[in-house]
Design an enzyme around this catalytic site. Structure first.
Site, PDB file in Angstrom:
ATOM      1  N   TYR A 135       0.754  -1.258  -0.021  1.00  0.00           N
ATOM      2  CA  TYR A 135       0.070   0.164   0.022  1.00  0.00           C
ATOM      3  C   TYR A 135       0.853   1.057  -0.213  1.00  0.00           C
ATOM      4  CZ  TYR A 135      -4.276  -2.546   0.870  1.00  0.00           C
ATOM      5  OH  TYR A 135      -5.526  -3.311   0.896  1.00  0.00           O
ATOM      6  N   LYS A 186       4.388 -14.712   5.004  1.00  0.00           N
ATOM      7  CA  LYS A 186       4.523 -15.680   3.915  1.00  0.00           C
ATOM      8  C   LYS A 186       5.900 -15.816   3.675  1.00  0.00           C
ATOM      9  CE  LYS A 186       3.000 -18.356   0.683  1.00  0.00           C
ATOM     10  NZ  LYS A 186       2.252 -19.543   1.100  1.00  0.00           N
ATOM     11  N   ASP A 219      -1.715 -18.198   4.024  1.00  0.00           N
ATOM     12  CA  ASP A 219      -2.516 -19.246   3.599  1.00  0.00           C
ATOM     13  C   ASP A 219      -3.430 -20.329   4.819  1.00  0.00           C
ATOM     14  OD1 ASP A 219      -0.104 -20.299   3.721  1.00  0.00           O
ATOM     15  OD2 ASP A 219      -0.165 -21.068   1.680  1.00  0.00           O
ATOM     16  N   ASP A 243      -6.118  -6.932   5.091  1.00  0.00           N
ATOM     17  CA  ASP A 243      -6.925  -6.645   4.364  1.00  0.00           C
ATOM     18  C   ASP A 243      -7.743  -7.888   4.116  1.00  0.00           C
ATOM     19  OD1 ASP A 243      -8.585  -4.832   2.859  1.00  0.00           O
ATOM     20  OD2 ASP A 243      -7.884  -5.741   0.785  1.00  0.00           O
ATOM     21  N   ASP A 247     -11.852  -9.549   5.837  1.00  0.00           N
ATOM     22  CA  ASP A 247     -13.109  -9.547   5.064  1.00  0.00           C
ATOM     23  C   ASP A 247     -13.791 -10.896   5.377  1.00  0.00           C
ATOM     24  OD1 ASP A 247     -13.197  -7.080   3.691  1.00  0.00           O
ATOM     25  OD2 ASP A 247     -13.822  -7.721   1.738  1.00  0.00           O
TER      26      ASP A 247
HETATM   27  C1  IPM Z   1     -10.485  -1.784   3.508  1.00  0.00           C
HETATM   28  C2  IPM Z   1     -10.745  -1.366   2.153  1.00  0.00           C
HETATM   29  C3  IPM Z   1      -9.443  -0.544   1.461  1.00  0.00           C
HETATM   30  C4  IPM Z   1      -7.912  -1.226   1.812  1.00  0.00           C
HETATM   31  C5  IPM Z   1      -9.397  -0.092  -0.202  1.00  0.00           C
HETATM   32  C6  IPM Z   1     -10.983   0.529  -0.344  1.00  0.00           C
HETATM   33  C7  IPM Z   1      -8.403   0.561  -0.601  1.00  0.00           C
HETATM   34  O1  IPM Z   1     -10.680  -2.672   1.373  1.00  0.00           O
HETATM   35  O2  IPM Z   1     -10.427  -0.687   4.175  1.00  0.00           O
HETATM   36  O3  IPM Z   1     -10.247  -2.817   3.934  1.00  0.00           O
HETATM   37  O4  IPM Z   1      -7.623  -1.988   0.894  1.00  0.00           O
HETATM   38  O5  IPM Z   1      -7.436  -1.032   2.715  1.00  0.00           O
HETATM   39 MN    MN Z   2     -10.693  -4.470   2.495  1.00  0.00          MN
END
Ligand code: IPM
Ligand code: MN
Ligand code: NAD
Length: 353
Positions: A135, A186, A219, A243, A247
């Site tokens: 990032y 990793k 993984d 990230d 999710d």
């Molecule tokens: C998050 C989002 C962001 C990230 C994107 C929108 C750049 O997915 O906050 O998890 O990857 O950090």
């Molecule tokens: Mn995200």
């Protein structure tokens, strides 16, 4: 007194922020000294003026506010994500918010997609490094637009950056009487990055002999998050891996509609946002689940020194779910505003009791 800068942003970010603000207004009226100023940064402003988020505004936030509350950014009319990158990543990087705190807490076992998992089983936190790695924006194109194109996205990892997030994870474990910290990288494939993370982790872990420490490849980590989530208490990992695995973590707790987060630099102005994005297809339709934003408001209150309000908000969310007074993605019967109102009513009742 806490001053909070509010950026609703784009899409459902606007819808869910409105509900989080309603809830925060109830908290304010119960005597917690909060003030809110709204800022209209987002796709609309960018398309009309070319302005994303000026540096002077970031300085204003840093100097005059304790927290920033962000709905979400991202709009199909801005396919290169220019404004979203400047706003979200700009705040994370320029305020040096190196801790991305993402709790994965199951509030009701019926919300978990896994079989036979209890709320005790799915109860851990992820600390995602938030200022480095892929990032960092280091890289470039060569021969762009030709078939000889080269695209390079460099993962920047510094000793200082890795040390401070790992240390934060151990400090959090210590403060919360937790017994185990898991680091994920990793290092079997990404030798340079992984080697640094491994060495720093071992060095920091040695300073916390009472806390068990272990390393899982990313993984294996995501596989174990599904297979046996009860083994985790604190996870610490790099920006991209964090990230992705959060999710997945959001699904374990009932979906993106329930996952909140804080982007922190302890002691400084921090940024709070639901983990989900702007879900443009649901925007303005009274469909989006506001609970991730409302729980994020709770996380913010916890960080600002009002943990009792974080608990009250969680209790209200749990009750609303059990009654079916939540949005359809959670099997409920209400829209965005109705769900926000339900949480407000529950808090008002708790206050008057
Ligand atoms: C998050 C989002 C962001 C990230 C994107 C929108 C750049 O997915 O906050 O998890 O990857 O950090
Ligand atoms: Mn995200
Ligand atoms: P998203 O989180 O916006 O939506 C993915 C899906 O998850 C939605 O289609 C919906 O089914 C569900 N969902 C998410 N939040 C929900 C909610 N509150 N209530 C009900 N359902 C919900 O992710 P995406 O579609 O990958 O991204 C859309 C835009 O948001 C993109 O521009 C992306 O870059 C951006 N984004 C922004 C942030 C942020 O601002 N922090 C985070 C992630 C994505």
């Amino acid at each position: 007194m806490a001053r909070i800068a509010v950026i609703p942003g784009d899409g459902i970010g606007v819808d869910v922020t409105q509900e989080a603000l309603k809830v925060l207004e109830v908290v304010r009226s119960a005597g917690v000294d909060l003030t809110f100023d709204e800022f209209d940064y987002g796709a609309e402003k960018y398309l009309a003026t070319g302005i994303t988020l000026p540096d002077e505004e970031i300085e204003n936030f840093r100097d005059n506010y304790q927290a920033i509350f962000l709905g979400a950014v991202g709009d199909p009319r801005v396919p290169d994500m220019k404004h979203a990158a400047d706003i979200l990543l700009g705040l994370r990087f320029k305020l040096d918010l190196y801790v991305n705190y993402r709790p994965i807490r199951l509030l009701d076992e019926n919300l978990c997609p896994l079989k036979d998992k209890t709320c005790e089983d799915v109860n851990f936190v992820v600390f995602r490094e938030n200022t480095e790695e892929m990032y960092a924006g280091v890289g470039g194109h060569l021969k762009k637009g030709t078939h000889d194109e080269v695209a390079i996205q460099t993962a920047v990892n510094t000793w200082k950056g890795v040390d401070r997030i790992i240390r934060h994870a151990f400090e959090y474990a210590t403060k919360h009487d937790l017994t185990k910290v898991t680091m994920s990288d990793k290092s079997n494939a990404m030798r340079f990055q992984g080697d640094l993370w491994d060495r720093v982790f071992e060095e920091v872990a040695a300073e916390y002999p009472d806390i068990e420490s272990n390393i899982l490849y990313i993984d294996a980590l995501v596989m174990q998050m599904v297979k046996r989530p009860q083994q985790f208490e604190v996870i610490v990992t790099s920006n991209m891996f964090g990230d992705i695995c959060t999710d997945l973590g959001a699904q374990l707790q009932g979906g993106l509609g329930l996952a909140g987060s804080g982007n922190l630099h302890p002691g400084r102005t921090s940024l709070f946002e639901p983990v989900h994005g702007s879900a443009p297809k649901y925007a303005g339709k009274d469909i989006a689940n506001p609970l991730a934003a409302i729980l994020t408001a709770g996380i913010m209150l916890g960080e600002l020194g009002y943990p009792e309000w974080e608990n009250k908000i969680e209790t209200a969310v749990r009750e609303a779910y059990r009654e079916g007074n939540v949005t359809r993605d959670m099997g409920g019967r209400l829209g965005t505003a109705g769900t926000g109102d339900t949480i407000c009513q529950k808090l008002e009742k708790m206050i008057s009791e």
